[in-house]
Design a protein around this motif. Sequence first.
Motif, short mmCIF file in Angstrom:
data_model
loop_
_atom_site.label_atom_id
_atom_site.label_comp_id
_atom_site.label_asym_id
_atom_site.label_seq_id
_atom_site.Cartn_x
_atom_site.Cartn_y
_atom_site.Cartn_z
N PHE A 10 -16.96 30.60 23.07
CA PHE A 10 -16.70 31.93 23.62
C PHE A 10 -17.89 32.85 23.37
N LEU A 11 -18.49 32.75 22.18
CA LEU A 11 -19.67 33.58 21.89
C LEU A 11 -20.84 33.22 22.80
N ARG A 12 -21.04 31.92 23.06
CA ARG A 12 -22.09 31.50 24.01
C ARG A 12 -21.78 32.03 25.40
N PHE A 13 -20.50 31.96 25.78
CA PHE A 13 -20.06 32.47 27.07
C PHE A 13 -20.36 33.97 27.17
N ALA A 14 -20.05 34.70 26.12
CA ALA A 14 -20.30 36.15 26.11
C ALA A 14 -21.80 36.45 26.18
N ALA A 15 -22.62 35.65 25.48
CA ALA A 15 -24.07 35.87 25.52
C ALA A 15 -24.62 35.59 26.92
N VAL A 16 -24.17 34.49 27.52
CA VAL A 16 -24.58 34.18 28.90
C VAL A 16 -24.08 35.29 29.83
N GLY A 17 -22.86 35.74 29.59
CA GLY A 17 -22.32 36.83 30.39
C GLY A 17 -23.14 38.10 30.27
N ALA A 18 -23.71 38.31 29.09
CA ALA A 18 -24.57 39.49 28.90
C ALA A 18 -25.80 39.41 29.81
N VAL A 19 -26.35 38.22 29.97
CA VAL A 19 -27.50 38.05 30.86
C VAL A 19 -27.08 38.34 32.30
N GLY A 20 -25.95 37.79 32.72
CA GLY A 20 -25.44 38.07 34.05
C GLY A 20 -25.11 39.54 34.23
N THR A 21 -24.60 40.16 33.17
CA THR A 21 -24.27 41.58 33.23
C THR A 21 -25.53 42.44 33.39
N LEU A 57 -26.05 29.32 34.15
CA LEU A 57 -26.16 29.29 32.69
C LEU A 57 -24.90 28.73 32.02
N ASN A 58 -23.73 29.06 32.56
CA ASN A 58 -22.49 28.53 31.97
C ASN A 58 -22.39 27.03 32.15
N ARG A 59 -22.76 26.55 33.31
CA ARG A 59 -22.67 25.11 33.58
C ARG A 59 -23.52 24.30 32.61
N THR A 60 -24.72 24.81 32.33
CA THR A 60 -25.65 24.05 31.50
C THR A 60 -25.57 24.39 30.01
N LEU A 61 -25.44 25.66 29.66
CA LEU A 61 -25.55 26.06 28.26
C LEU A 61 -24.21 26.20 27.53
N VAL A 62 -23.17 26.61 28.23
CA VAL A 62 -21.91 26.90 27.56
C VAL A 62 -20.97 25.70 27.61
N PHE A 63 -20.68 25.23 28.81
CA PHE A 63 -19.67 24.18 28.97
C PHE A 63 -20.28 22.79 29.07
N ARG A 64 -21.58 22.71 29.30
CA ARG A 64 -22.28 21.42 29.44
C ARG A 64 -21.47 20.48 30.34
N SER A 65 -21.17 21.01 31.52
CA SER A 65 -20.25 20.34 32.43
C SER A 65 -20.88 19.12 33.08
N ASP A 66 -20.05 18.09 33.27
CA ASP A 66 -20.48 16.91 34.00
C ASP A 66 -19.90 16.90 35.41
N ARG A 67 -19.18 17.94 35.78
CA ARG A 67 -18.64 18.04 37.14
C ARG A 67 -19.78 18.26 38.12
N ALA A 68 -19.71 17.59 39.25
CA ALA A 68 -20.71 17.77 40.30
C ALA A 68 -20.63 19.20 40.83
N HIS A 69 -21.76 19.71 41.30
CA HIS A 69 -21.77 21.07 41.87
C HIS A 69 -20.76 21.20 43.00
N VAL A 70 -20.61 20.14 43.79
CA VAL A 70 -19.69 20.18 44.93
C VAL A 70 -18.24 20.42 44.48
N GLU A 71 -17.93 20.08 43.25
CA GLU A 71 -16.60 20.32 42.69
C GLU A 71 -16.56 21.59 41.85
N ALA A 72 -17.55 21.78 41.01
CA ALA A 72 -17.55 22.92 40.08
C ALA A 72 -17.84 24.25 40.77
N LEU A 73 -18.79 24.26 41.70
CA LEU A 73 -19.16 25.53 42.32
C LEU A 73 -18.01 26.19 43.08
#
Length: 133
Positions: A10-21, A57-73
């Motif tokens: 959640f803290l990583r999410f908030a930090a990434v969110g700060a960049v987006g903000t 940033l969330n896909r790579t740094l926070v959740f480290r998702s393995d979902r394809a962009h076609v599904e996650a986006l």
Amino acid sequence: MSDTSHFARFLRFAAVGAVGTVAHYALLLALVEGAHVDPIAGSVAGFLLGALVNYTLNRTLVFRSDRAHVEALPRFLAVAGMGLCWNALLMYLLVDWIGLYYFLAQMLTTAILLCWHYVGNALWTFRKRIAHE
């Protein structure tokens, strides 16, 4: 995932969110103060820019998702789209109904939406795939 891991994420999410903000607010201020655009339209444009920054940033740094962009986006855009609706509604209520200064209204709106976006993205957009998916 332990409570500590959830909190760290959640803290990583908030930090990434700060960049987006920062991207959101920079565009908002440029449009409203520089181009004399309506604050609600400026907020929506800034929100969209912030969403693009946050997805990457969330896909790579926070959740480290393995979902394809076609599904996650599309999932991310659905969560962000609902957030955009909430953003516009809250800005309208706070600015036009209550008369709050637009930038203060945007800060309050952003704080409220932080929880919406985290839960939506953690539980749906970037959730780890399970066997039957």
